[in-house]
Design a protein around this motif. Structure first.
Motif, PDB file in Angstrom:
ATOM      1  N   TRP A  96       1.143  -1.022   0.249  1.00  0.00           N
ATOM      2  CA  TRP A  96      -0.019   0.078  -0.395  1.00  0.00           C
ATOM      3  C   TRP A  96       1.079   1.541   0.168  1.00  0.00           C
ATOM      4  CZ3 TRP A  96      -4.590  -1.246  -1.486  1.00  0.00           C
ATOM      5  CH2 TRP A  96      -5.143  -2.693  -1.139  1.00  0.00           C
ATOM      6  N   ILE A 108      -1.009 -10.646  -3.785  1.00  0.00           N
ATOM      7  CA  ILE A 108      -2.333 -10.989  -3.599  1.00  0.00           C
ATOM      8  C   ILE A 108      -3.067 -10.086  -2.449  1.00  0.00           C
ATOM      9  CG2 ILE A 108      -3.522 -12.834  -3.987  1.00  0.00           C
ATOM     10  CD1 ILE A 108      -5.274 -10.905  -6.754  1.00  0.00           C
ATOM     11  N   PRO A 109      -3.097  -9.131  -2.332  1.00  0.00           N
ATOM     12  CA  PRO A 109      -4.067  -8.794  -1.247  1.00  0.00           C
ATOM     13  C   PRO A 109      -4.904  -8.892  -0.759  1.00  0.00           C
ATOM     14  CG  PRO A 109      -3.238  -6.064  -2.169  1.00  0.00           C
ATOM     15  CD  PRO A 109      -3.281  -7.377  -3.175  1.00  0.00           C
ATOM     16  N   PHE A 110      -4.915  -9.468   0.366  1.00  0.00           N
ATOM     17  CA  PHE A 110      -6.845 -10.226   0.465  1.00  0.00           C
ATOM     18  C   PHE A 110      -6.967 -11.398  -0.217  1.00  0.00           C
ATOM     19  CE2 PHE A 110      -7.963  -5.083   0.145  1.00  0.00           C
ATOM     20  CZ  PHE A 110      -7.169  -4.874   1.581  1.00  0.00           C
ATOM     21  N   TYR A 136      -9.648  -8.388  -3.865  1.00  0.00           N
ATOM     22  CA  TYR A 136      -8.933  -7.266  -4.240  1.00  0.00           C
ATOM     23  C   TYR A 136      -9.012  -6.694  -5.548  1.00  0.00           C
ATOM     24  CZ  TYR A 136      -4.106  -4.708  -6.341  1.00  0.00           C
ATOM     25  OH  TYR A 136      -3.429  -3.504  -7.054  1.00  0.00           O
ATOM     26  N   VAL A 146     -11.436  -4.172  -4.429  1.00  0.00           N
ATOM     27  CA  VAL A 146     -10.570  -2.957  -4.515  1.00  0.00           C
ATOM     28  C   VAL A 146      -9.970  -2.318  -5.899  1.00  0.00           C
ATOM     29  CG1 VAL A 146      -8.290  -1.454  -2.587  1.00  0.00           C
ATOM     30  CG2 VAL A 146     -10.036  -3.701  -2.242  1.00  0.00           C
ATOM     31  N   PRO A 205      -0.113  -6.886  -8.754  1.00  0.00           N
ATOM     32  CA  PRO A 205      -0.357  -8.489  -8.178  1.00  0.00           C
ATOM     33  C   PRO A 205      -1.456  -8.883  -9.257  1.00  0.00           C
ATOM     34  CG  PRO A 205      -1.354  -6.198  -5.966  1.00  0.00           C
ATOM     35  CD  PRO A 205      -0.621  -5.795  -8.147  1.00  0.00           C
TER      36      PRO A 205
END
Ligand code: ADP
Ligand code: MG
Lengths: 238, 292
Positions: free
Chosen positions: B62, B123-125, B142, B145, B211
């Motif tokens: 982030w 990849i976040p989340f 993501y 998002v 990602p």
């Protein structure tokens, strides 16, 4: 300082290789309305563009309030107090009426709200159409809009390039009225026209241009009384 | 089957928004400066690599997503003063050649530092259970998002160009540069501001896709052709048109890829855009209706 608001001295302007203005000189006093007459292709538009620095002259001086503005960036010329109503109107087709009036940079001495009130007083037809896209206006309304747009900068000198051309007679009448209203505000008016008769309805004085030079200068009554001059420079060529 | 189609629609929307964000910058720069910015994709690539660099240095994706647009905005200002402004009045080939050169230098620079192989950002989340139109499936959070950030960025651009003086003046200058200047508008200064904004947006987009696609040295050059198509099909200088064209191409690609191979779906997507161009030669919006 001289008595003149604007003074062009021996101006030579080129478009590419073509020598268009060939030693043009003229001068405007504060508050007067002056016409630049001439047949098509004699150099009226280049004269207006030269003053606006859209076509900077290669030689000669353009004095505005005593300062040489020849070659200055166009936005600075505007900020010094000259604005223009270009030939063919040049609206911004995708912008609304109100957005048009937000484009001009208002001199810091004035507030935009006050300027809007002033132009809407002169052009009530625009106040009724604030959120309409400019391209949906009639030709006459578009002409009102571009005059209003120019006035938003609060100019001392307003240039208009063939402001009555291609308009219906009622719209021509409105343009003439609004040019007179602009002059009443104390703004100096300088406009190009190919039609002598219409120009004399507004102008107190005229210049005639031929091949990039001024060939005649006189008051409107003088030109009116000289049909041979009109025929020679403005009439249909034999 | 339904869940596959819905998944592909969501994918198309996500990617389409990213394409549109980058293409808007290209279309604004072309409209305002009359310069074909071949280096536009390089800033998208820089965004990806800067995000990757920050992530590998301090471990925060982030933070990378904040640093990338700021750095790209500053680089964009440099590009404006070093190349675009000095060359824009010359023969159109001069800025084009210079900008192609910049794109090549950027790619080689990145390759020398990080190598040619792709760097995948994690990849976040995780994934979320979705039930939509009777279909049940899981979808990466993501991507939602990215859609949210994409829509927010588009909204910000809309407000800039329709509600602020500088944005309205920029649109005016795109439509008629001389007349805008005659109204006192300093088009040069607006140009520098626009380069800052659109390159920041390109950097953000490059970081966001890290990602999803991973980052690699040719990611900008691969995208540039598509960006030009989107800008032209959308109508030069048109923001709304770029959004429609960007989402259309991404949607066509992702939905058709259910039925045909990836290469064929690419061809199909271009065919759709060509068909649009045949019907509307000046693009979806044409220059006359910028921003509608
Ligand atoms: N782009 C151009 N290149 C070369 N010459 C031009 C160009 N535009 C206009 N001219 C020339 O400039 C002169 C003035 O033309 P114009 O601007 O139409 O005058 P006017 O406004 O008096 O009708 C003409 O001789 C015309 O041929
Ligand atoms: Mg003319």
């Amino acid at each position: 300082m001289s008595d003149y608001l604007l003074q062009l001295e021996d101006v030579h302007t080129y478009i590419g290789m073509a020598h268009i203005l060939r030693g043009l000189s003229l001068a405007l006093r504060p508050g007067e309305a002056v016409a630049l007459l001439g047949r098509n292709g004699e150099g009226k538009t280049p004269t207006i563009k030269t003053i606006m620095s859209l076509l900077p002259p290669r030689r000669g001086t353009v004095l505005f309030q005593g300062e040489n503005i020849a070659g200055a960036p166009t936005h600075q010329v505007a900020s010094k107090g000259i604005c223009v109503v270009p030939k063919g109107r040049h609206i911004f087709p995708a912008l609304t009426v109100m957005e048009h009036l937000r484009v001009p940079v208002v001199n810091k001495k004035y507030r935009r709200e006050d300027m809007l009130k002033q132009v809407f007083a002169i052009f009530p037809e625009l106040a009724e159409r604030k959120n309409q896209p400019a391209r949906s206006l009639s030709g006459g309304q578009q002409q009102m809009l571009v005059i209003a747009r120019a006035l938003m900068t609060k100019p001392r000198l307003l240039l208009l390039d063939e402001p009555m051309e291609g308009l219906a007679p009622v719209a021509v009448k409105r343009v003439i009225e609004s040019m007179k209203a602009v002059k009443e505000e104390g703004i100096t008016v300088f406009f190009a026209s190919a039609s002598c008769e219409r120009a004399l309805a507004v102008a107190g004085r005229v210049y005639i241009i031929e091949k990039g030079r001024i060939v005649y200068e006189g008051s409107s009554p003088e030109l009116m009384a000289a049909p041979e001059v009109q025929q020679k420079y403005l009439g249909v060529r034999e | 089957m339904t869940s596959l189609i819905i998944t592909q629609i969501l994918n198309g929307l996500t990617i389409g928004l990213i394409f549109a964000l980058v293409a808007i910058g290209l279309t604004i720069v072309m409209g305002l400066m009359e310069v074909v910015n071949f280096a536009h994709g390089s800033f998208y690539m820089f965004g990806g690599y800067i995000t990757f660099f920050v992530f590998s240095a301090v471990g925060s994706f982030w933070l990378g997503l904040v640093v990338a647009p700021v750095a790209c905005a500053i680089l964009g200002l440099g590009l404006y003063y070093a190349i675009i402004r000095p060359l824009r009045k010359r023969h159109p080939l001069e800025p084009l050649v210079a900008l192609v050169g910049v794109a090549m230098i950027c790619r080689q620079l990145i390759r020398n530092i990080w190598g040619a192989e792709p760097k995948l950002l994690p990849i976040p989340f995780g994934r979320v259970q979705v039930s939509l139109a009777g279909a049940e499936f899981t979808y990466p959070i993501y991507f939602f998002v990215v859609m949210g950030v994409g829509v927010a960025a588009l909204l910000a651009l809309y407000l800039l160009f329709r509600k602020s003086d500088v944005g309205i003046r920029c649109l005016a200058a795109i439509q008629d540069r001389d007349t805008a200047m005659s109204m006192g508008v300093n088009v040069d200064r607006i140009g520098s501001l626009m380069l800052v904004i659109v390159m920041g947006v390109a950097g953000l987009a490059g970081g966001l896709v890290g990602p999803i696609f991973s980052v690699y040295p040719t990611m900008g050059l691969e995208l540039i052709g598509l960006l030009f198509v989107i800008a032209i099909v959308g109508g030069l200088g048109s923001i709304g048109g770029a959004v429609i064209a960007g989402v259309t191409i991404a949607m066509t690609k992702s939905i058709s890829s259910i039925f045909v191979s990836g290469n064929i779906s690419d061809i199909l997507a271009y065919c759709v855009l060509l068909a649009i161009l045949l019907i509307r030669p000046r693009g979806i919006m044409g220059l006359a209706t910028v921003m509608e």
